[in-house]
Design a protein around this motif. Structure first.
Motif, PDB file in Angstrom:
ATOM      1  N   THR A 138       0.845  -1.190   0.000  1.00  0.00           N
ATOM      2  CA  THR A 138       0.000   0.000   0.000  1.00  0.00           C
ATOM      3  C   THR A 138       0.879   1.237   0.000  1.00  0.00           C
ATOM      4  O   THR A 138       2.031   1.207   0.431  1.00  0.00           O
ATOM      5  CB  THR A 138      -0.926   0.052   1.227  1.00  0.00           C
ATOM      6  OG1 THR A 138      -0.143   0.211   2.419  1.00  0.00           O
ATOM      7  CG2 THR A 138      -1.767  -1.214   1.339  1.00  0.00           C
ATOM      8  N   THR A 139       0.312   2.337  -0.518  1.00  0.00           N
ATOM      9  CA  THR A 139       1.000   3.621  -0.429  1.00  0.00           C
ATOM     10  C   THR A 139       0.047   4.634   0.170  1.00  0.00           C
ATOM     11  O   THR A 139      -1.132   4.667  -0.152  1.00  0.00           O
ATOM     12  CB  THR A 139       1.477   4.120  -1.799  1.00  0.00           C
ATOM     13  OG1 THR A 139       0.339   4.333  -2.654  1.00  0.00           O
ATOM     14  CG2 THR A 139       2.416   3.127  -2.452  1.00  0.00           C
ATOM     15  N   VAL A 171       0.057   6.370   6.186  1.00  0.00           N
ATOM     16  CA  VAL A 171       0.900   5.808   7.240  1.00  0.00           C
ATOM     17  C   VAL A 171       1.634   6.882   8.045  1.00  0.00           C
ATOM     18  O   VAL A 171       2.490   6.566   8.862  1.00  0.00           O
ATOM     19  CB  VAL A 171       1.941   4.825   6.654  1.00  0.00           C
ATOM     20  CG1 VAL A 171       1.254   3.615   6.062  1.00  0.00           C
ATOM     21  CG2 VAL A 171       2.845   5.497   5.632  1.00  0.00           C
ATOM     22  N   VAL A 175      -4.548   3.617   6.391  1.00  0.00           N
ATOM     23  CA  VAL A 175      -3.878   2.328   6.597  1.00  0.00           C
ATOM     24  C   VAL A 175      -3.570   2.120   8.076  1.00  0.00           C
ATOM     25  O   VAL A 175      -3.789   1.036   8.617  1.00  0.00           O
ATOM     26  CB  VAL A 175      -2.599   2.245   5.737  1.00  0.00           C
ATOM     27  CG1 VAL A 175      -1.900   0.902   5.941  1.00  0.00           C
ATOM     28  CG2 VAL A 175      -2.929   2.442   4.262  1.00  0.00           C
ATOM     29  N   LYS A 176      -3.084   3.151   8.733  1.00  0.00           N
ATOM     30  CA  LYS A 176      -2.825   3.049  10.176  1.00  0.00           C
ATOM     31  C   LYS A 176      -4.122   2.845  10.940  1.00  0.00           C
ATOM     32  O   LYS A 176      -4.179   2.055  11.889  1.00  0.00           O
ATOM     33  CB  LYS A 176      -2.111   4.307  10.674  1.00  0.00           C
ATOM     34  CG  LYS A 176      -0.665   4.415  10.211  1.00  0.00           C
ATOM     35  CD  LYS A 176       0.016   5.631  10.783  1.00  0.00           C
ATOM     36  CE  LYS A 176       0.359   5.442  12.260  1.00  0.00           C
ATOM     37  NZ  LYS A 176       1.202   6.551  12.754  1.00  0.00           N
ATOM     38  N   THR A 196       3.566  -1.395   3.989  1.00  0.00           N
ATOM     39  CA  THR A 196       2.894  -0.111   3.806  1.00  0.00           C
ATOM     40  C   THR A 196       3.948   0.972   3.591  1.00  0.00           C
ATOM     41  O   THR A 196       4.795   1.208   4.449  1.00  0.00           O
ATOM     42  CB  THR A 196       1.995   0.226   5.009  1.00  0.00           C
ATOM     43  OG1 THR A 196       2.804   0.455   6.164  1.00  0.00           O
ATOM     44  CG2 THR A 196       1.042  -0.928   5.305  1.00  0.00           C
TER      45      THR A 196
END
Length: 408
Positions: free
Chosen positions: A247-248, A251, A259-260, A303
């Motif tokens: 993933t980008t 974060v 994502v976090k 990530t």
């Protein structure tokens, strides 16, 4: 902060090989063999002619020359592919083509250039020694010999050998399957008219190309907004299809870090790595619909930060070498070079810096290229190397030597 070396080890432990698989020859190119290959037959399969010419008994033409040719009747015509068994009688010749089976009794082949190319009778104008222009059965490969080794890359030549031996498949290390996912409510696809605050999605296209260049397969390149539920839904749609998820975005330390927020309960370890660019990183394993359950291996996830330069540099530093190593590919790391710096540079204390550069191999020099900030993608697109500046170095003067990663 975690060091670059520490995070490299974490990522390498998460990216592991798939079980060996048997695939057809057409699908094996570029993969690494997972088992030795023994020849089931000899090559050549039979004695055959290495030239277009005439099969003869060598003693029948031992005295032949331009000034004193030997004339022999042509008893047979043997094109490549003729399957019946023939015997060459003493004092005769068989016209024979390259690759055609040598008749029993023949001990040499006279090239057509050393004859008058006769059809019913041939005039031999040069002597031939026993074995001349004859390919003997098994002189290339003997049945039972190991001809390809486990760990060897399947090249076009290796495929040609396997096919010549009648093999239809090879046991290889399969390509890892990678899902590349971009996050961000600001992202839209190319071709869509941009509204205020929106940008075109580029990370997934860029990293998918990097994954393929590294030798792995790309499952898909979906995009998610910063909504956690949508992010999870998109991810769940690819359950079981990927060995690795990249993933980008999402974060960093701010709000709306999707994502976090989705994996912050311990499934993914979000850390700061002492590097520039690419400080915010994450790595771990997740289950089919979220954090991996106890005792479940889950799917590996890496990530990466969302700024494009940070994302690609992070892939180069952490993911690419681990991917290639897991697939058994040679030289998992980019070639390292030492070059003379053509201009001064500064680097932040305590962080390993990766600067874009242009390397001149003929002059042995390297020039920094563009600003160090992580959003300057233009400069990375034209760079051919990354300068690696150690954590304890804050200044490098022109004329000093530096280490670089050759991206060319």
């Amino acid at each position: 902060m975690r060091t670059v070396d520490e995070h490299q080890r974490v990522v390498a432990d998460l990216i592991t090989a798939r079980p060996a698989a048997t695939v057809g020859l057409a699908d094996a190119e570029g993969l690494v063999l997972a088992a030795d290959v023994a020849a089931p037959m000899s090559l050549p399969v039979f004695d055959n002619s290495a030239m277009d010419g005439y099969a003869v008994h060598a003693e029948d033409v031992a005295g032949a020359s331009e000034s004193s040719p030997v004339t022999l009747p042509v008893a047979e015509d043997i094109p490549a592919g003729r399957v019946d068994s023939l015997t060459l009688a003493a004092g005769t010749a068989h016209r024979i083509m390259t690759g055609a089976p040598l008749p029993a009794g023949a001990t040499a082949v006279v090239p057509v250039e050393a004859t008058n190319a006769g059809i019913d009778a041939v005039e031999i104008r040069a002597a031939s020694k026993p074995g001349q222009h004859v390919r003997h059965a098994g002189e290339d490969v003997t049945a039972g010999t190991t001809v390809l080794r486990s760990g060897q890359l399947v090249t076009p030549a290796a495929l040609g050998l396997a096919a010549a031996l009648g093999l239809r498949s090879l046991t290889v290390r399969p390509r890892l399957r990678v899902l590349v996912m971009s996050t961000g409510s600001e992202l839209v696809s190319a071709g869509t008219e941009l509204r205020p605050g929106q940008i075109y999605e580029s990370n997934a296209i860029m990293l998918a190309a990097a994954v393929r260049e590294a030798g792995a397969d790309v499952v898909a390149t979906p995009t998610s907004s910063d909504d956690v539920n949508q992010f999870r839904t998109v991810l769940e749609g690819y359950t079981g299809q990927a060995d690795l998820i990249i993933t980008t975005g999402g974060v960093s330390a701010g709000a709306y870090e999707v994502v976090k927020d989705a994996f912050g309960a311990g499934a993914v370890d979000f850390v700061k790595v002492a590097m520039q660019p690419g400080m915010p990183q994450g790595a771990g394993r997740i289950g089919a619909a979220g954090p991996a359950t106890s005792g479940s291996a889950g799917t590996s996830i890496i990530t990466l930060p969302g700024n494009p330069v940070s994302a690609l540099v992070s892939f180069e530093v952490f993911v690419r070498p681990a991917l290639r190593a897991a697939m058994g590919l040679a030289t998992p790391n980019r070639p390292r070079r030492t070059a003379v710096l053509a201009d001064d540079l500064t680097s932040p204390k305590g962080k390993r810096q990766f600067r874009r550069g242009v390397y001149d191999p003929e002059a042995g020099t390297v020039t920094t290229y563009g600003p160090p900030a992580s959003h300057h993608l233009r400069w990375l697109a034209s760079a051919n190397c990354l300068l690696e500046i150690a954590e304890d170095i804050t200044e490098v003067a022109a004329g000093e030597q530096v280490q670089l990663w050759d991206l060319s």
